[in-house]
Design a protein around this motif. Structure first.
Motif, mmCIF file in Angstrom:
data_model
loop_
_atom_site.group_PDB
_atom_site.id
_atom_site.type_symbol
_atom_site.label_atom_id
_atom_site.label_comp_id
_atom_site.label_asym_id
_atom_site.label_seq_id
_atom_site.Cartn_x
_atom_site.Cartn_y
_atom_site.Cartn_z
ATOM 1 N N UNK A 18 0.890 -1.028 0.129
ATOM 2 C CA UNK A 18 -0.243 -0.206 -0.182
ATOM 3 C C UNK A 18 1.101 1.427 -0.281
ATOM 4 N N UNK A 19 0.355 2.472 -0.668
ATOM 5 C CA UNK A 19 1.024 3.729 -0.650
ATOM 6 C C UNK A 19 -0.053 5.106 -0.395
ATOM 7 N N UNK A 20 -0.150 5.138 1.434
ATOM 8 C CA UNK A 20 -1.318 6.278 1.140
ATOM 9 C C UNK A 20 -0.805 7.245 0.263
ATOM 10 N N UNK A 21 -2.027 7.925 0.102
ATOM 11 C CA UNK A 21 -2.157 9.794 -0.582
ATOM 12 C C UNK A 21 -1.142 10.399 0.425
ATOM 13 N N UNK A 22 -0.095 10.618 -0.967
ATOM 14 C CA UNK A 22 2.045 11.230 -0.610
ATOM 15 C C UNK A 22 1.050 12.901 0.298
ATOM 16 N N UNK A 23 2.131 13.031 1.119
ATOM 17 C CA UNK A 23 2.723 14.392 1.840
ATOM 18 C C UNK A 23 3.181 14.964 0.860
ATOM 19 N N UNK A 59 -5.892 -2.387 -1.000
ATOM 20 C CA UNK A 59 -7.360 -2.189 -1.776
ATOM 21 C C UNK A 59 -7.867 -1.201 -0.605
ATOM 22 N N UNK A 60 -7.727 -1.005 0.485
ATOM 23 C CA UNK A 60 -7.775 -0.277 1.586
ATOM 24 C C UNK A 60 -7.312 1.209 1.296
ATOM 25 N N UNK A 61 -6.366 1.289 1.510
ATOM 26 C CA UNK A 61 -5.182 1.888 1.507
ATOM 27 C C UNK A 61 -4.812 2.786 -0.096
ATOM 28 N N UNK A 62 -4.938 2.182 -0.989
ATOM 29 C CA UNK A 62 -3.898 2.327 -2.086
ATOM 30 C C UNK A 62 -4.202 3.839 -2.547
ATOM 31 N N UNK A 63 -3.310 4.913 -2.677
ATOM 32 C CA UNK A 63 -3.889 5.763 -3.460
ATOM 33 C C UNK A 63 -2.965 6.308 -5.304
ATOM 34 N N UNK A 64 -3.326 5.505 -6.417
ATOM 35 C CA UNK A 64 -3.697 5.441 -7.552
ATOM 36 C C UNK A 64 -2.306 6.664 -7.739
ATOM 37 N N UNK A 65 -2.723 7.937 -7.972
ATOM 38 C CA UNK A 65 -1.733 8.692 -8.197
ATOM 39 C C UNK A 65 -0.599 8.275 -7.665
ATOM 40 N N UNK A 66 -0.490 8.348 -6.005
ATOM 41 C CA UNK A 66 1.181 8.459 -5.598
ATOM 42 C C UNK A 66 1.674 7.390 -5.602
#
Length: 372
Positions: free
Chosen positions: A96-101, A270-277
Motif C-alpha cells: 500500500x502507498x497512502x496519499x502522499x504528503x 484495496x483499503x489504503x492505496x492511492x493510485x496517483x501517489x
C-alpha cells in the motif's frame, strides 16, 4: 459493527514514525480492521552519531522491520518510502502507498529568513548528501554541517543558541531592574520578567533552552511532511525551498506498507492505496533503481502526474554541488515504469552514472580503515 480482520504492523519507535504509522492504522480501522502497531528498533535508530549515507545500503531504517514480516511474526511494516532500498526480497511487495504528503524541503531559521537572506558563511545543518549538494550549488559560501536526530531534537539544536542568549539578556535585565527599585527615572529594557518570558515559551522552546549544542546553526533543512506530521510546523518559521531546484528525494513525503505477496497484501492495497501517489513514487523509485544511486549519492527525483503524462525531474550532483546532471521529461502514464527506466538510462549516458560512481568511491573511501 463486525471487524474484517486483525493486522499487526511494524513501525519504528520514533515520534515521527509512530505518528505516520497511526495514519495508516486509522485508514485501516476506518474499514473495520483491528490494527496493532508493533515497535521495532532498527540499526538506524541505534547508531545516532552516523550520517545517513554511512549506515549501509540495505536500508538502515527498514531491514529489521521487513525481517519480522518475512519471518511471519507480523503482517506488514510501515516505512517512510524515501528510506526504502530499491531492491526488496522477492517474497515482499509494496502492498500500500497512502496519499502522499508534501514532498518538498523547508529551510528553518530562528527568524524566518530565506536562503538568500542568510549571511555569507552561514552554517546550515542537514544529514542528507542531496540537501548538502543542493545548498552548496545555490550558495557555495555556506558551511553545511552534519545534523541528525528526531525532528524535535534538530529543531532544539537550531533554536538553543538564540533562546539561551535571550535568556541571558533578560536575566541581566532583571538584575538591573531589581537594583534600581528606588530610581523613578529607570526604564526597564523588557516589560516582562525572565520568569514570565519563560512561561510564555512553547514546550519545544523550553526544551531547547536547556540543550547543550556543539554547533551553532543559522538554519537547518527538514522535509516538510516530517515537520507537519511531527506537529511542530506551528512553532517555527519556515521557508519552502522550490522543488524545481531543490528536487526532493525519491519517495519523500510518501509512506509505504510492505507485506508478503498474498491475500493480506491485496487487502491492504484495496483499503489504503492511492493510485496517483503509487504512480508518482513508482516513477521516482524506478529512476533511482536504474541509476543505482541509493543513499550514497546526491540524487533528487520528483514526479508529478499531469493528465496522461508523468512529469519527472531529476537532479544528480557531485558531493560538493559543483557538477550536476539535470533533466525533465514527460513520461506516458500507460507505460510509466519502462519510460522511467529509459529516461534514467539517458541521464546515465549524459554523465549521471559518472557522478554516482564518483560518490560511491568517495563513500567507500570514508568507510575504509585508517592507514589504507
Amino acid at each position: 459493527m463486525r471487524t474484517r480482520g486483525s493486522l499487526r504492523l511494524a513501525t519504528r519507535g520514533s515520534t515521527l514514525a509512530r505518528r505516520q504509522a497511526s495514519l495508516v492504522q486509522a485508514a485501516l480501522e476506518d474499514r473495520r480492521y483491528e490494527v496493532e502497531l508493533v515497535t521495532v528498533d532498527t540499526t538506524g535508530d541505534q547508531i545516532r552519531d552516523e550520517l545517513i549515507h554511512r549506515l549501509g545500503k540495505t536500508g538502515a531504517f527498514v531491514r529489521e522491520l521487513d525481517e519480522r514480516v518475512l519471518e511471519g511474526d507480523l503482517d506488514g511494516a510501515i516505512h517512510s518510502m524515501k528510506d526504502m532500498p530499491t531492491e526488496q526480497p522477492e517474497e515482499l511487495v509494496t502492498a500500500g502507498v497512502p496519499e502522499r504528503g508534501p514532498p518538498g524541503d523547508l529551510l528553518i531559521t530562528p527568524d524566518g529568513a530565506t536562503l538568500e537572506d542568510l549571511p555569507e558563511g552561514a552554517t546550515v545543518g542537514t544529514s542528507s548528501l542531496r540537501r548538502r549538494a543542493q545548498l552548496l550549488s545555490a550558495r557555495p559560501d555556506l558551511e553545511v554541517e552534519p545534523l541528525r536526530g528526531n525532528v524535535d531534537t534538530r529543531l532544539e539544536k537550531l533554536l538553543a543558541p538564540t533562546l539561551q542568549a535571550e535568556h541571558q539578556k533578560r536575566s541581566e535585565a532583571d538584575k538591573e531592574r531589581k537594583g534600581n527599585t528606588g530610581d523613578d527615572d529607570f526604564e526597564p529594557e523588557f516589560d516582562q520578567t525572565v520568569d514570565d518570558w519563560f512561561d510564555g515559551l512553547s514546550e519545544l522552546e523550553k526544551q531547547a533552552l536547556g540543550r547543550e549544542v556543539d554547533v551553532e546553526y543559522d538554519a537547518i533543512v527538514l522535509a516538510q511532511a516530517g515537520l507537519e506530521r511531527s506537529g511542530f510546523d506551528h512553532y517555527v518559521d519556515a521557508y519552502e525551498l522550490p522543488t524545481s531546484t531543490f528536487v526532493p528525494a525519491p519517495g519523500q513525503g510518501a509512506l509505504a506498507v510492505t507485506a508478503t505477496d498474498g491475500e493480506t497484501a491485496r487487502e491492504i492495497q484495496s483499503v489504503i492505496d492511492h493510485p496517483r501517489s503509487r504512480v508518482e513514487t513508482t516513477v521516482e523509485r524506478t529512476i533511482l533503481a536504474e541509476l543505482g544511486g541509493g543513499c550514497i549519492a546526491p540524487v533528487g527525483i520528483y514526479a508529478i502526474l499531469q493528465g496522461e503524462y508523468v512529469r519527472a525531474t531529476v537532479n544528480v550532483f557531485d558531493q560538493d554541488g559543483k557538477e550536476s546532471v539535470t533533466g525533465s521529461r514527460d513520461l506516458p502514464v500507460e507505460n510509466h515504469a519502462e519510460a522511467a527506466r529509459e529516461f534514467a538510462r539517458d541521464l546515465a549516458d549524459r554523465g549521471a552514472a559518472e557522478l554516482i560512481d564518483q560518490a560511491r568511491d568517495e563513500s567507500d573511501d570514508e568507510d575504509a580503515p585508517e592507514g589504507t
